[in-house]
Design an enzyme around this catalytic site. Structure first.
Site, short mmCIF file in Angstrom:
data_model
loop_
_atom_site.label_atom_id
_atom_site.label_comp_id
_atom_site.label_asym_id
_atom_site.label_seq_id
_atom_site.Cartn_x
_atom_site.Cartn_y
_atom_site.Cartn_z
N ASP A 269 83.29 -3.54 52.24
CA ASP A 269 84.46 -4.41 52.38
C ASP A 269 85.20 -4.20 53.70
O ASP A 269 85.41 -3.07 54.14
CB ASP A 269 85.46 -4.13 51.24
N ASP B 194 79.25 -10.76 43.15
CA ASP B 194 79.48 -9.37 43.57
C ASP B 194 78.44 -8.44 42.94
O ASP B 194 77.54 -8.88 42.22
CB ASP B 194 80.92 -8.98 43.18
#
Ligand code: GLA
Length: 660
Positions: free
Chosen positions: A211, A156
């Site tokens: 996201d 990430d």
């Protein structure tokens, strides 16, 4: 990565460029990775634990999903304790994972599956609890993952301290390679540094967007960005439009089928994001559709591209290793519509006819070249079309189409249906019928049968639909059924369900819009709310409409981009509201983000009033519009040209004034 597509049919210039350098474990992810990740279903909630992960691994095997190709069982954020141990090593959270990750990896491997983990290319992961990230610990963390038997790392982007992305992601690539273990490397920097331009020799897949959430709007916005990046995808290096939401409850099964199909057409990684232990039969049917999975997993590794897109009617085509094309006919719009293309337009060679395999119905048909369907709102049809010499063994494909019905109770509406033969051989003994709700009278005003329809010929029928007086406003199903025979075949039947919308005119005098039925609504976050602001994504979660401190009892709470359509029946003359950004915009913590939008009023397709760009510091503004004579009025909120963040837009005190 680095492996030319094993493509018999590809021309040399078509083949993915050969490797420049190899990411860790070359020859990995030659088709898009498939598996599970807990994030979309659990976030950091306690139900993300060992029991769940083992349960998913068990289910992969028992349900047949493993056989269908799902392989990786991946942990997302929140698996670790916030602090490293005294040796700088990561410590799995003993409450979530009492047996440890070594044992969990062994369990997953014992099922013939693979084990995935997550961390961030930053000092901490994304969760506010602050779990350790790998920036500066790449070698040690990669070794620890390898020691646990990890086969997949999602890396990430949070808390990256401004260190250059290429540097950060390359450091972990090298650390993974140094372990000597084959580890699929998933770059998750949300498309911020255009990884498609540099990550081909760094990772096996890269996120292209922020996201995903479990909403239609999110799936659509991600689809539109990711679909543009087709040229960068290929074996070993994939665009990643984020994990699947199928089965999480925020969309209809029709929408989930579209989401899944679009991801397959885009050769996206297929990581299941719902808790399969409580999933419906329909969720398993969608995720387990091996014919759609085969589109995703095709060894040629092409990402599908847009052939056409107009008014929400999308045609996508994906070249397959066997020379066929996967063709998706996708209807983004809110009403059923015809979506069509041809074999030529999707790049197939000329032929007398083609096999057109319906990948959701699991049936093969013949087409003379037209590839079309009338597709329900938010629905998709996926076909695999091949120039197959054996086409004559399949029945002719037939498109069943119908116009929309919108009318008041107690009136008679007109409907037109069309049954079109797409096959090379005639469709014979064709007949059509329409069924509606109990009490409705539906009569044909022209022929309902045809002895034979030649290629591309249609049986077009006009109908009258009598809607009984007193029918409550809303949507009702009309089912159009076509029966036909195709040479040498059993009788066939095909049907289409379309919506008939019963409209309710506003009463005499001034009515609040929030008390009227909506003909249609689209909203950038959650549903449009009546008499509250939009709140978050759930229905009914708003708070009182408040614009710069002024509270309004009535109105619509929307979120850009938004459209609310109401029926004004030609009887209303003035629309009026106080518009502005709700004070709750950007109330989620962090620096205040107050949004910016425009408000527009449209009457029968013409814009009759609009504000300029309003932002979150402006007091409520009056907006009135002359809507005389209009049958329909649309209230539109745009994102003001700067994206939809914090665009909580209120139509406070929205009213229409009408005569009887
Ligand atoms: C980021 C990622 C998500 C998820 C969360 C976990 O937002 O993009 O996919 O991994 O972090 O905190």
């Amino acid at each position: 990565m680095g492996v030319a597509a094993p493509a018999a049919s590809a021309t040399p210039t078509d083949v993915a460029p050969d490797a420049v350098a190899a990411p860790p474990g070359d020859n990995l992810a030659l088709t898009p990775p498939m598996g599970f990740n807990n994030w979309n279903s659990t976030h950091c909630r306690p139900e993300f634990n060992e029991e769940m992960v083992r349960g998913i691994a068990d289910l992969f095997v028992e349900s047949g999903l493993k056989d269908a190709g799902y392989e990786y069982v991946n942990l997302d954020d929140c698996w670790a304790l916030p602090e490293r141990d005294e040796n700088g090593k990561l410590v799995p959270d003993p409450e979530r994972f009492p047996s440890g990750l070594d044992a969990l990896g062994d369990y997953i491997h014992s099922k013939g599956l693979k084990f995935g983990i997550y961390t961030s290319a930053g000092t901490k992961t994304c969760n506010p609890a602050g779990f350790p990230g790998a920036l500066g610990h790449e070698v040690s963390d990669a070794q620890q993952f390898a020691d646990w038997g990890v086969d997949y790392l999602k890396y990430d982007n949070c808390n990256n301290q401004g260190v250059d992305a290429v540097e950060r992601y390359t450091a972990m690539r090298d650390a993974l390679a140094a372990t000597g273990r084959d580890i699929v490397y998933s770059i998750c920097e949300w498309g911020q540094n255009q990884p498609w331009t540099w990550a081909q020799d760094v990772g096996h897949l890269w996120r292209t967007t922020g996201d995903i959430t479990d909403t239609w709007d999110s799936v659509m916005s991600i689809f539109k960005r990711n679909v543009e990046l087709a040229e960068y995808a290929g074996p070993g290096h994939w665009n990643d439009p984020d994990m699947l939401e199928v089965g999480n409850g925020g969309m209809t099964d029709t929408e989930y089928r579209s989401h899944f199909s679009l991801w397959a057409m885009m050769a996206a990684p297929l990581l299941i994001g719902s808790d399969l232990r409580v999933a419906s039969e329909e969720t398993f049917d969608i995720l387990g559709n091996t014919e759609v999975i085969a589109v995703d997993q095709d060894p040629l590794g092409r990402q599908g591209t847009v052939v056409s897109s107009e008014n929400g009617a999308w045609v996508l085509s994906k070249e397959m290793a066997d020379g066929s094309r996967a063709v998706a006919l996708f209807n983004e719009s809110d009403t059923a519509q015809h979506v069509g293309t041809t074999a030529e337009a999707v790049g197939l060679p000329a032929a007398d006819a083609y096999e057109m395999r319906d990948l959701w119905e699991h049936e093969s048909y013949q087409t003379a070249g037209t590839i079309s369907a009338t597709v329900p709102a938010h629905g998709i049809e996926v076909f695999r079309v091949s120039p197959d010499g054996d086409w004559a063994q399949y029945p002719s494909a037939v498109e069943v189409g119908a116009s929309a019905v919108q009318s008041e109770a107690g009136t008679t509406a007109e409907l037109t249906t069309a049954v079109t033969n797409l096959g090379r051989t005639p469709a014979k003994s064709v007949s059509v019928d329409v069924a509606g709700p109990e009490g409705w009278t539906i009569e044909a005003g022209s022929a309902t049968t045809s002895p034979a329809l030649a290629t591309d010929a249609a049986l077009t029928t006009d109908w009258t639909v009598e809607i009984p007086p007193g029918t409550p406003g809303g949507s009702y199903d009309l089912t159009v059924t076509a029966d036909y025979r195709s040479p040498r075949h059993q009788p066939r039947q095909d049907s289409l369900t379309v919506e008939a919308q019963v409209l309710v005119p506003p009463g005499e005098g001034t009515s609040y819009v929030s008390d009227l039925a909506f003909v249609r609504e689209a909203n950038g976050q959650g549903p449009v709310e009546r008499d509250t602001n939009v709140g978050s994504v759930a229905a009914g979660d708003g708070t009182p409409i408040t614009i710069e401190g002024t509270v309004f009892d009535k109105g619509l709470g929307t979120h850009a981009p938004s459209t609310v359509e109401i029926y004004t029946a030609g009887r209303c003359d003035v629309f009026s509201a106080q518009v502005g950004i709700d004070d709750a915009a950007g109330a989620g913590g962090g620096p205040p983000q107050r949004g910016s939008v425009t408000f527009e009023v449209w009457a029968d397709g013409t814009r009759v009033a609009a504000t300029g760009v309003l932002n979150g510091t402006a007091p409520a503004q009056p907006l009135t519009a002359d809507v005389s004579g209009a049958s329909f009025v649309e209230l539109v909120v745009t994102d003001g040209g700067n994206g939809k963040n914090s665009d909580h837009a209120d139509w406070a005190d929205a009213t229409v004034s009408c005569t009887a």
